[in-house]
Scaffold this motif. Sequence first.
Motif, PDB file in Angstrom:
ATOM      1  N   UNK A   4      38.165  27.371 -26.346  1.00 38.27           N
ATOM      2  CA  UNK A   4      37.736  28.764 -26.472  1.00 38.27           C
ATOM      3  C   UNK A   4      36.732  29.177 -25.396  1.00 38.27           C
ATOM      4  N   UNK A   5      36.154  28.193 -24.718  1.00 40.97           N
ATOM      5  CA  UNK A   5      35.261  28.492 -23.597  1.00 40.97           C
ATOM      6  C   UNK A   5      35.315  27.338 -22.621  1.00 40.97           C
ATOM      7  N   UNK A   6      35.386  27.664 -21.338  1.00 40.99           N
ATOM      8  CA  UNK A   6      35.368  26.626 -20.309  1.00 40.99           C
ATOM      9  C   UNK A   6      34.656  27.168 -19.081  1.00 40.99           C
ATOM     10  N   UNK A  10      30.426  23.356 -19.135  1.00 42.23           N
ATOM     11  CA  UNK A  10      30.587  23.232 -20.580  1.00 42.23           C
ATOM     12  C   UNK A  10      31.990  23.628 -21.019  1.00 42.23           C
ATOM     13  N   UNK A  11      32.467  22.938 -22.068  1.00 41.03           N
ATOM     14  CA  UNK A  11      33.746  23.256 -22.691  1.00 41.03           C
ATOM     15  C   UNK A  11      33.521  23.303 -24.200  1.00 41.03           C
ATOM     16  N   UNK A  12      34.084  24.322 -24.854  1.00 39.45           N
ATOM     17  CA  UNK A  12      34.046  24.381 -26.312  1.00 39.45           C
ATOM     18  C   UNK A  12      35.481  24.369 -26.819  1.00 39.45           C
ATOM     19  N   UNK A  57      33.643  21.890 -31.066  1.00 34.70           N
ATOM     20  CA  UNK A  57      33.113  20.706 -30.395  1.00 34.70           C
ATOM     21  C   UNK A  57      32.725  21.130 -28.982  1.00 34.70           C
ATOM     22  N   UNK A  58      31.446  20.925 -28.650  1.00 31.39           N
ATOM     23  CA  UNK A  58      30.930  21.295 -27.340  1.00 31.39           C
ATOM     24  C   UNK A  58      30.827  20.046 -26.473  1.00 31.39           C
ATOM     25  N   UNK A  59      31.467  20.113 -25.325  1.00 30.39           N
ATOM     26  CA  UNK A  59      31.436  19.031 -24.348  1.00 30.39           C
ATOM     27  C   UNK A  59      30.699  19.506 -23.109  1.00 30.39           C
ATOM     28  N   UNK A  60      29.857  18.655 -22.575  1.00 30.20           N
ATOM     29  CA  UNK A  60      29.085  18.964 -21.364  1.00 30.20           C
ATOM     30  C   UNK A  60      29.543  18.038 -20.245  1.00 30.20           C
ATOM     31  N   UNK A  61      29.772  18.616 -19.079  1.00 33.58           N
ATOM     32  CA  UNK A  61      30.203  17.819 -17.932  1.00 33.58           C
ATOM     33  C   UNK A  61      29.054  16.931 -17.466  1.00 33.58           C
ATOM     34  N   UNK A  62      29.384  15.659 -17.251  1.00 31.48           N
ATOM     35  CA  UNK A  62      28.384  14.708 -16.769  1.00 31.48           C
ATOM     36  C   UNK A  62      27.999  15.045 -15.335  1.00 31.48           C
TER      37      UNK A  62
END
Length: 64
Positions: A4-6, A10-12, A57-62
């Motif tokens: 839903x967001x990129x 960040x990616x959700x 689920x929120x993912x953060x780029x390393x």
Amino acid sequence: MKTIEKTNKKVIVEITSIELNEKGFDILWDDIREIYPENIYDVEGTEEKNGGKIILITLIKKKD
């Protein structure tokens, strides 16, 4: 499951309770990690919405 967001950082990802019941968390998680690999993204957190019917689920780029 849908993104839903990129952004660059960040990616959700959104998962519905229906998807969880049909496929199970492990299969959905494998699908997420296939698209957003563990070596590139860390999990920042999760959030439930609509009384647990939607999980974000929120993912953060390393950092490189």
